[in-house]
Design a protein around this motif. Structure first.
Motif, mmCIF file in Angstrom:
data_model
loop_
_atom_site.group_PDB
_atom_site.id
_atom_site.type_symbol
_atom_site.label_atom_id
_atom_site.label_comp_id
_atom_site.label_asym_id
_atom_site.label_seq_id
_atom_site.Cartn_x
_atom_site.Cartn_y
_atom_site.Cartn_z
ATOM 1 N N UNK A 52 0.826 -1.208 0.000
ATOM 2 C CA UNK A 52 0.000 0.000 0.000
ATOM 3 C C UNK A 52 0.862 1.261 0.000
ATOM 4 N N UNK A 53 1.862 1.306 0.882
ATOM 5 C CA UNK A 53 2.695 2.509 0.987
ATOM 6 C C UNK A 53 3.560 2.705 -0.251
ATOM 7 N N UNK A 54 4.030 1.605 -0.847
ATOM 8 C CA UNK A 54 4.805 1.722 -2.089
ATOM 9 C C UNK A 54 3.956 2.319 -3.197
ATOM 10 N N UNK A 55 2.708 1.867 -3.303
ATOM 11 C CA UNK A 55 1.807 2.399 -4.324
ATOM 12 C C UNK A 55 1.545 3.882 -4.102
ATOM 13 N N UNK A 56 1.269 4.261 -2.871
ATOM 14 C CA UNK A 56 1.012 5.671 -2.569
ATOM 15 C C UNK A 56 2.247 6.530 -2.824
ATOM 16 N N UNK A 57 3.424 6.014 -2.443
ATOM 17 C CA UNK A 57 4.660 6.769 -2.650
ATOM 18 C C UNK A 57 4.927 6.989 -4.136
ATOM 19 N N UNK A 58 4.753 5.949 -4.947
ATOM 20 C CA UNK A 58 5.012 6.079 -6.384
ATOM 21 C C UNK A 58 4.001 7.006 -7.051
ATOM 22 N N UNK A 59 2.744 6.957 -6.593
ATOM 23 C CA UNK A 59 1.752 7.879 -7.146
ATOM 24 C C UNK A 59 2.130 9.321 -6.818
ATOM 25 N N UNK A 60 2.665 9.542 -5.624
ATOM 26 C CA UNK A 60 3.096 10.889 -5.241
ATOM 27 C C UNK A 60 4.343 11.310 -6.015
ATOM 28 N N UNK A 61 5.295 10.382 -6.178
ATOM 29 C CA UNK A 61 6.528 10.724 -6.901
ATOM 30 C C UNK A 61 6.252 11.075 -8.357
ATOM 31 N N UNK A 62 5.244 10.443 -8.958
ATOM 32 C CA UNK A 62 4.912 10.754 -10.348
ATOM 33 C C UNK A 62 4.532 12.221 -10.512
ATOM 34 N N UNK A 63 3.975 12.815 -9.458
ATOM 35 C CA UNK A 63 3.576 14.219 -9.529
ATOM 36 C C UNK A 63 4.776 15.165 -9.543
ATOM 37 N N UNK A 64 5.968 14.641 -9.233
ATOM 38 C CA UNK A 64 7.172 15.469 -9.313
ATOM 39 C C UNK A 64 7.609 15.706 -10.750
ATOM 40 N N UNK A 65 7.104 14.891 -11.671
ATOM 41 C CA UNK A 65 7.428 15.072 -13.089
ATOM 42 C C UNK A 65 6.565 16.208 -13.629
ATOM 43 N N UNK A 66 7.165 17.302 -14.104
ATOM 44 C CA UNK A 66 6.369 18.471 -14.508
ATOM 45 C C UNK A 66 5.291 18.149 -15.540
ATOM 46 N N UNK A 67 5.632 17.297 -16.524
ATOM 47 C CA UNK A 67 4.660 16.996 -17.580
ATOM 48 C C UNK A 67 3.444 16.250 -17.046
ATOM 49 N N UNK A 68 3.631 15.431 -16.014
ATOM 50 C CA UNK A 68 2.494 14.728 -15.422
ATOM 51 C C UNK A 68 1.511 15.730 -14.828
ATOM 52 N N UNK A 69 2.019 16.803 -14.258
ATOM 53 C CA UNK A 69 1.146 17.824 -13.661
ATOM 54 C C UNK A 69 0.549 18.755 -14.701
ATOM 55 N N UNK A 70 1.247 18.958 -15.829
ATOM 56 C CA UNK A 70 0.835 20.056 -16.728
ATOM 57 C C UNK A 70 0.319 19.617 -18.081
ATOM 58 N N UNK A 71 0.530 18.349 -18.500
ATOM 59 C CA UNK A 71 0.095 17.948 -19.837
ATOM 60 C C UNK A 71 -1.406 18.162 -19.988
ATOM 61 N N UNK A 72 -1.798 18.954 -20.976
ATOM 62 C CA UNK A 72 -3.191 19.356 -21.105
ATOM 63 C C UNK A 72 -3.777 18.907 -22.435
#
Length: 407
Positions: free
Chosen positions: A382-402
């Motif tokens: 569970x914690x690994x999944x949550x951590x990886x989902x959070x780390x993906x948000x550090x990638x700028x394109x993941x946050x901004x691709x529109x």
């Protein structure tokens, strides 16, 4: 005078046929693993033998995915799908005949299961390319939502039907139905115009084309970052759903029927989520999809916390919703950002990276539970999944691709 527009006027013939064929083959394909497992058990095999046969299907899929992706971008994708479906129909028909006549030994089961995996490796990338090429960008959300609902409903119904039919008529007839489903899907896909499914090309060598697909894959940070994330997340999900969940259900929740209800809730979440998501058009598509990945951790958390069956079902429903939320927005991103001529190759790299660690996750599930205790292993997943989902948000394109098209 007001002109009435049919609700699916935007759906092309290719999209309709591809969706219908996916439902037809999906019903039998979801039932086949259940029938195959009981066929193994009927020959005197046990848990290990069932694992061998299951692994025999997954390994060729991993090995041949890249070749399948290159071929699907090289040849008309419709022909690749028809050939793969026909191959699967023949291999399943042979398997059904061996089971029905009592000649299905373990070597034959392993070999024919591997044949099914090869067919899937060639079908998957071609199918992905055909579907994305058949949908106008302005209707992508609705189209992919309907497709996912139809596919998921077929898988749920097929699994339920497979279990019931295996008990009533035996695994051989269920495998025969699966063979018929593949044949029917191949016949349906003959109705797809080849030129609408990707005309293909034949200039460069296949190795050159694979390199071209790899450059496209690694050249987009959002793409490989999400795939790396999923490689580990899917391993955690597989360990939870195939190993830990059944064990907890047996020890604390009343047995297999309880886990069956939990899995049904998971499937229901996947199907029902498509209804509201068909009308939701988030501007930042990867950001919206990645919120769904956080929900993947819900089942492991529920099992680790020893929640009651109703609360576990809620967690499973939430995870199913997350799968659909991610899946729809991921397909939109691929359709929007990847050149059509490279879609199948990129989809192959995507699939390969996402599933390559799944066998390792199930293989290490037992030793991990021994070393960490079962609750500890579940918390780790569970914690690994949550951590990886959070780390993906550090990638700028993941946050901004529109989205590129106007609402």
């Amino acid at each position: 005078m007001t002109t009435l527009v049919p609700p699916l006027a935007w759906a092309s013939r290719t999209y309709r046929v591809q969706t219908a064929a996916t439902v037809v083959s999906g019903l039998g394909n979801a039932a086949a693993p259940i029938a195959t497992a009981f066929a193994v058990l009927a020959t005197g095999g046990g848990t290990a033998e069932v694992g061998y046969v299951t692994g025999a299907r997954l390994l060729p899929t991993v090995l041949f995915l890249l070749v399948g992706g290159a071929l699907a971008d090289r040849l008309p994708r419709q022909r690749v799908m028809v050939a793969a479906n026909t191959f699967n129909a023949l291999s399943q028909a042979v398997l059904a005949a061996l089971v029905l006549t009592g000649h299905a030994g373990l070597p034959a089961l392993v070999l024919l299961s591997a044949a099914g995996g090869i067919g899937q490796a060639f079908y998957g990338p071609a199918s992905q390319g055909v579907l994305m090429a058949s949908v106008p960008a302005e209707h992508a959300t609705r189209a992919f939502s309907i497709f996912q609902m139809a596919r998921n409903a077929a898988q749920i119904g097929g699994a339920a039907l497979g279990g019931a039919l295996t008990a009533v008529v035996g695994p051989g007839w269920v495998l025969a139905i699966d063979a018929f489903g593949f044949a029917a899907a191949a016949a349906l896909r003959l109705l797809i115009p080849a030129e609408e499914a990707g005309a293909g090309h034949g200039g460069a060598s296949m190795l050159t084309e694979l390199r071209e697909g790899w450059r496209e894959f690694v050249g987009r940070r959002w793409l490989w970052a999400i795939v790396v994330q999923f490689g580990v997340v899917i391993a955690c999900v597989e360990a939870t759903e195939t190993v830990y969940g059944p064990v907890v259900a047996k020890e604390q929740l009343g047995g297999a029927s309880s886990w069956g209800l939990a899995m049904a809730a998971f499937g229901l979440g996947m199907v029902l989520a498509g209804i509201p998501l068909a009308a939701w058009r988030p501007r930042r598509i990867l950001l919206a999809g990645n919120w769904g990945v956080f929900l993947f951790a819900a089942p492991a958390l529920a099992l680790a916390l020893h929640l009651s069956l109703p609360l576990l079902a809620v967690a499973m429903f939430a995870a199913g919703t997350g799968v659909t939320l991610f899946g729809i927005n991921w397909m939109i991103a691929l359709q929007q950002e990847i050149p059509p001529a490279l879609l199948s190759r990129v989809s192959a790299y995507d699939a390969l990276g996402s599933i390559c660690l799944a066998p390792l996750g199930t293989a290490l599930a037992g030793p991990a539970a021994t070393a960490l205790t079962l609750p500890g292993a579940l918390w780790t997943c569970a914690l690994t999944t949550l951590l990886l989902a959070a780390l993906a948000l550090l990638v700028p394109e993941v946050r901004t691709l529109a989205r590129t098209e106007a609402p």
